[in-house]
Design a protein around this motif. Structure first.
Motif, PDB file in Angstrom:
ATOM      1  N   MET A   1       0.853  -1.195   0.000  1.00 18.63           N
ATOM      2  CA  MET A   1       0.000   0.000   0.000  1.00 18.63           C
ATOM      3  C   MET A   1       0.886   1.242   0.000  1.00 18.63           C
ATOM      4  O   MET A   1       1.819   1.352   0.789  1.00 18.63           O
ATOM      5  CB  MET A   1      -0.924  -0.015   1.220  1.00 18.63           C
ATOM      6  CG  MET A   1      -1.933   1.128   1.247  1.00 18.63           C
ATOM      7  SD  MET A   1      -3.107   0.992   2.617  1.00 18.63           S
ATOM      8  CE  MET A   1      -4.086  -0.413   2.076  1.00 18.63           C
ATOM      9  N   ASP A   2       0.606   2.167  -0.901  1.00 16.71           N
ATOM     10  CA  ASP A   2       1.416   3.371  -1.064  1.00 16.71           C
ATOM     11  C   ASP A   2       0.868   4.481  -0.166  1.00 16.71           C
ATOM     12  O   ASP A   2      -0.157   5.095  -0.469  1.00 16.71           O
ATOM     13  CB  ASP A   2       1.389   3.796  -2.532  1.00 16.71           C
ATOM     14  CG  ASP A   2       2.384   4.898  -2.830  1.00 16.71           C
ATOM     15  OD1 ASP A   2       3.175   5.236  -1.931  1.00 16.71           O
ATOM     16  OD2 ASP A   2       2.363   5.419  -3.962  1.00 16.71           O
ATOM     17  N   ARG A   3       1.561   4.726   0.941  1.00 21.57           N
ATOM     18  CA  ARG A   3       1.084   5.734   1.889  1.00 21.57           C
ATOM     19  C   ARG A   3       1.597   7.121   1.527  1.00 21.57           C
ATOM     20  O   ARG A   3       2.658   7.271   0.929  1.00 21.57           O
ATOM     21  CB  ARG A   3       1.511   5.370   3.314  1.00 21.57           C
ATOM     22  CG  ARG A   3       0.913   4.054   3.776  1.00 21.57           C
ATOM     23  CD  ARG A   3       1.001   3.860   5.274  1.00 21.57           C
ATOM     24  NE  ARG A   3       0.383   2.580   5.620  1.00 21.57           N
ATOM     25  CZ  ARG A   3      -0.924   2.410   5.791  1.00 21.57           C
ATOM     26  NH1 ARG A   3      -1.737   3.456   5.685  1.00 21.57           N
ATOM     27  NH2 ARG A   3      -1.421   1.226   6.067  1.00 21.57           N
ATOM     28  N   THR A   5       3.376  10.572   1.934  1.00 23.52           N
ATOM     29  CA  THR A   5       4.527  11.045   2.688  1.00 23.52           C
ATOM     30  C   THR A   5       4.062  12.101   3.690  1.00 23.52           C
ATOM     31  O   THR A   5       2.972  12.681   3.550  1.00 23.52           O
ATOM     32  CB  THR A   5       5.569  11.667   1.753  1.00 23.52           C
ATOM     33  OG1 THR A   5       5.002  12.842   1.149  1.00 23.52           O
ATOM     34  CG2 THR A   5       5.993  10.681   0.672  1.00 23.52           C
ATOM     35  N   ARG A  54      -1.953   7.032 -10.866  1.00 24.06           N
ATOM     36  CA  ARG A  54      -2.276   7.792  -9.662  1.00 24.06           C
ATOM     37  C   ARG A  54      -3.568   8.590  -9.831  1.00 24.06           C
ATOM     38  O   ARG A  54      -4.271   8.858  -8.852  1.00 24.06           O
ATOM     39  CB  ARG A  54      -1.107   8.711  -9.314  1.00 24.06           C
ATOM     40  CG  ARG A  54      -1.260   9.550  -8.037  1.00 24.06           C
ATOM     41  CD  ARG A  54      -1.618   8.732  -6.801  1.00 24.06           C
ATOM     42  NE  ARG A  54      -0.733   7.640  -6.519  1.00 24.06           N
ATOM     43  CZ  ARG A  54       0.421   7.719  -5.873  1.00 24.06           C
ATOM     44  NH1 ARG A  54       0.860   8.876  -5.445  1.00 24.06           N
ATOM     45  NH2 ARG A  54       1.137   6.643  -5.646  1.00 24.06           N
ATOM     46  N   GLN A  57      -6.625   6.818  -8.477  1.00 25.08           N
ATOM     47  CA  GLN A  57      -6.596   6.443  -7.064  1.00 25.08           C
ATOM     48  C   GLN A  57      -7.141   7.573  -6.202  1.00 25.08           C
ATOM     49  O   GLN A  57      -7.141   8.739  -6.603  1.00 25.08           O
ATOM     50  CB  GLN A  57      -5.160   6.118  -6.635  1.00 25.08           C
ATOM     51  CG  GLN A  57      -4.564   4.908  -7.345  1.00 25.08           C
ATOM     52  CD  GLN A  57      -3.139   4.636  -6.901  1.00 25.08           C
ATOM     53  OE1 GLN A  57      -2.348   5.549  -6.691  1.00 25.08           O
ATOM     54  NE2 GLN A  57      -2.805   3.355  -6.753  1.00 25.08           N
ATOM     55  N   ALA A  70      -3.481   6.444   2.715  1.00 25.89           N
ATOM     56  CA  ALA A  70      -2.797   5.781   1.603  1.00 25.89           C
ATOM     57  C   ALA A  70      -3.556   5.997   0.306  1.00 25.89           C
ATOM     58  O   ALA A  70      -4.748   6.339   0.299  1.00 25.89           O
ATOM     59  CB  ALA A  70      -2.664   4.284   1.891  1.00 25.89           C
ATOM     60  N   TRP A  71      -2.843   5.798  -0.795  1.00 25.10           N
ATOM     61  CA  TRP A  71      -3.455   5.827  -2.119  1.00 25.10           C
ATOM     62  C   TRP A  71      -3.966   4.431  -2.454  1.00 25.10           C
ATOM     63  O   TRP A  71      -3.214   3.460  -2.386  1.00 25.10           O
ATOM     64  CB  TRP A  71      -2.436   6.250  -3.173  1.00 25.10           C
ATOM     65  CG  TRP A  71      -1.899   7.632  -2.995  1.00 25.10           C
ATOM     66  CD1 TRP A  71      -0.664   7.986  -2.534  1.00 25.10           C
ATOM     67  CD2 TRP A  71      -2.575   8.857  -3.283  1.00 25.10           C
ATOM     68  NE1 TRP A  71      -0.531   9.355  -2.506  1.00 25.10           N
ATOM     69  CE2 TRP A  71      -1.689   9.912  -2.963  1.00 25.10           C
ATOM     70  CE3 TRP A  71      -3.845   9.161  -3.774  1.00 25.10           C
ATOM     71  CZ2 TRP A  71      -2.040  11.251  -3.123  1.00 25.10           C
ATOM     72  CZ3 TRP A  71      -4.195  10.499  -3.934  1.00 25.10           C
ATOM     73  CH2 TRP A  71      -3.299  11.525  -3.609  1.00 25.10           C
ATOM     74  N   PRO A 175      10.920   7.378  -3.649  1.00 21.70           N
ATOM     75  CA  PRO A 175       9.487   7.142  -3.537  1.00 21.70           C
ATOM     76  C   PRO A 175       9.209   5.741  -3.005  1.00 21.70           C
ATOM     77  O   PRO A 175       9.744   4.754  -3.498  1.00 21.70           O
ATOM     78  CB  PRO A 175       8.994   7.302  -4.979  1.00 21.70           C
ATOM     79  CG  PRO A 175      10.050   8.111  -5.657  1.00 21.70           C
ATOM     80  CD  PRO A 175      11.336   7.730  -4.997  1.00 21.70           C
ATOM     81  N   GLY A 176       8.383   5.655  -1.962  1.00 21.87           N
ATOM     82  CA  GLY A 176       8.004   4.370  -1.411  1.00 21.87           C
ATOM     83  C   GLY A 176       9.040   3.755  -0.499  1.00 21.87           C
ATOM     84  O   GLY A 176       8.820   2.681   0.058  1.00 21.87           O
ATOM     85  N   ASP A 289       4.148  12.800  -7.108  1.00 27.64           N
ATOM     86  CA  ASP A 289       4.346  12.852  -5.667  1.00 27.64           C
ATOM     87  C   ASP A 289       5.002  14.189  -5.348  1.00 27.64           C
ATOM     88  O   ASP A 289       5.136  15.048  -6.220  1.00 27.64           O
ATOM     89  CB  ASP A 289       5.194  11.671  -5.160  1.00 27.64           C
ATOM     90  CG  ASP A 289       6.579  11.630  -5.789  1.00 27.64           C
ATOM     91  OD1 ASP A 289       6.897  12.544  -6.580  1.00 27.64           O
ATOM     92  OD2 ASP A 289       7.341  10.689  -5.509  1.00 27.64           O
TER      93      ASP A 289
END
Length: 437
Positions: A1-3, A5, A54, A57, A70-71, A175-176, A289
């Motif tokens: 899961m991409d949270r 920042t 993105r 999302q 998160a996205w 990223p990530g 981002d």
């Protein structure tokens, strides 16, 4: 899961604590006719949306709030919810276009949907039409925000003008990546980050009272001025300065005239501007981002001579770079990533509720497309950038390049800054005074 920042979350938190804040960034493309139908535009966007994941999302918070938002993929993206149309009031001139931009940019986005939208603007003068595209700052910074162009325009958006602003690029936070990994990656620059933190701390001293810092109303005003990049080449070479130095000096010149018109005598501590600094590496402009840090510079509004004002802007930015202010911003973002989210959320919201008096404006210079663009075969003649304002900052400047043009877009709090059109004219005059010197 991409949270999200910590920096991306901060843009959501700013809206949560201030009902007058709307943290969306955008630009208005002005195109030659004929104006397409709304159905044509929606079909275009629907066909290209899969290329930008993105934008499909939305932001989702955890049920207990123990971890950051998160996205996640939206169940469905209704293009009709994101692509709408409005008509510019007659006669569709500069003032009417600016009023529509200000109105749309003050409208908050629905967080239950992906955080972007496009408005087809009909009825511009001379048979022209517009595309007002917006993305939430939580989704993208100024550089990656231009990624929406890939959805709208026929030609591929060119890479950013690397080196145009003369600011050294910094190693981005991966990223990530886990915050601890990012923090360890800064180990070799720990001393530089410490020096920068001291410099940033010194920049938190309140600016002189000028009426440019204070609570915001809900309405906005917008204006712009346009100049040529190539016409500044000779003076930049002669003075040994960059486009970014000229930009900062021109903003300072415009604000100097605003202060004088209001009966204030500009002094060296009158206005401090937040200068976003991209920490992106080449080739990552399209990654949606926030890869950005900052410097805080006192603007040389006390200097009347336009050439000396450019020299002062150049020297002040050089001092901030040598003091490692941008590295401090990167380091503190990494530290924030290590903090448990409930603590981070409490700290951010508390800080955003405090009445800051240190920053009077934001000045961001975004490299735009180098080549002319088209949409549905119609040529884009102008790109007008829009920056949000929040946290008691009543005036913001976004500068966007397009081919050889440089546009200063100015967003202002409507209640406290009714003279935004004159401010834009003064910024343009300040630029030309240096070029013609």
């Amino acid at each position: 899961m991409d949270r999200l920042t910590p920096l991306s979350y901060a843009f959501l938190a700013a809206e949560d604590v201030d009902p007058a804040a709307c943290l969306v960034i955008g630009s208005m493309a002005v195109l030659d006719g004929p104006t397409p139908s709304l159905a044509e535009l929606r079909e275009l966007v629907a066909g290209r949306l899969p290329s930008v994941p993105r934008y499909r999302q939305r932001v989702v918070s955890t049920s207990l709030g123990l971890r950051g938002p998160a996205w996640v993929d939206a169940p469905a993206v209704e293009v009709a919810d994101h692509v709408t149309a409005r008509r510019v009031p007659a006669p569709g001139g500069r003032r009417e276009v600016a009023a529509l931009v200000a109105e749309v940019m003050a409208e908050r986005m629905d967080r239950d949907r992906p955080l972007w939208d496009v408005t087809l603007c009909e009825g511009l003068a001379d048979g022209q039409w517009g595309l007002l595209s917006r993305v939430h700052h939580a989704l993208a910074d100024g550089v990656s925000g231009t990624g929406l162009y890939r959805v709208l325009f026929d030609a591929e958006t060119a890479d950013a003008h690397d080196g145009q602003n003369g600011i050294t690029r910094l190693p981005p936070l991966p990223p990530g990546a886990a915050p601890g990994v990012a923090l360890r990656g800064l180990g070799t620059t720990a001393l530089a980050a410490a020096r920068g933190t001291v410099a940033l701390g010194a920049s938190m001293w309140p600016v002189s009272r000028s009426g440019l810092v204070g609570p915001l109303a809900g309405d906005r005003r917008y204006a712009w001025t346009e100049v040529s990049i190539s016409e500044s080449a000779e003076v930049r070479h002669a003075l040994g300065v960059t486009v970014n130095d000229l930009v900062i000096a021109s903003v300072a010149g415009g604000l100097r005239e605003l202060l004088l018109d209001r009966g204030h005598q500009p002094d060296p501590h009158a206005l401090r501007s937040l200068l976003p600094v991209s920490s992106r590496t080449p080739g990552t402009a399209g990654v949606p981002d926030n890869q950005v840090t900052l410097m805080l510079s006192l603007l040389p509004v006390e200097i009347d001579d336009p050439v000396e004002r450019v020299r002062a802007a150049h020297e002040r930015v050089a001092r901030l770079r040598s003091a490692r202010e941008p590295e401090a911003g990167v380091a503190w973002q990494a530290v924030a990533g290590l903090v448990p989210f409930p603590v981070l959320r409490f700290w951010m919201r508390t800080a955003l509720r405090l009445p800051q008096q240190s920053v009077a404006t934001v000045t961001t210079n975004v490299p735009g497309p180098r080549e002319p663009m088209t949409c549905l075969g119609r040529p884009v003649q102008h790109l007008l950038p829009v920056v949000p304002i929040a946290d008691r900052v009543r005036i913001g400047f976004c500068i966007l390049s397009y081919v050889d043009h440089l546009v200063f877009g100015i967003t202002a709090d409507a209640a406290s800054t009714p003279e935004v059109e004159q401010l834009a004219a003064n910024v343009g005059a300040s630029w030309r005074a240096v070029v013609d010197a």
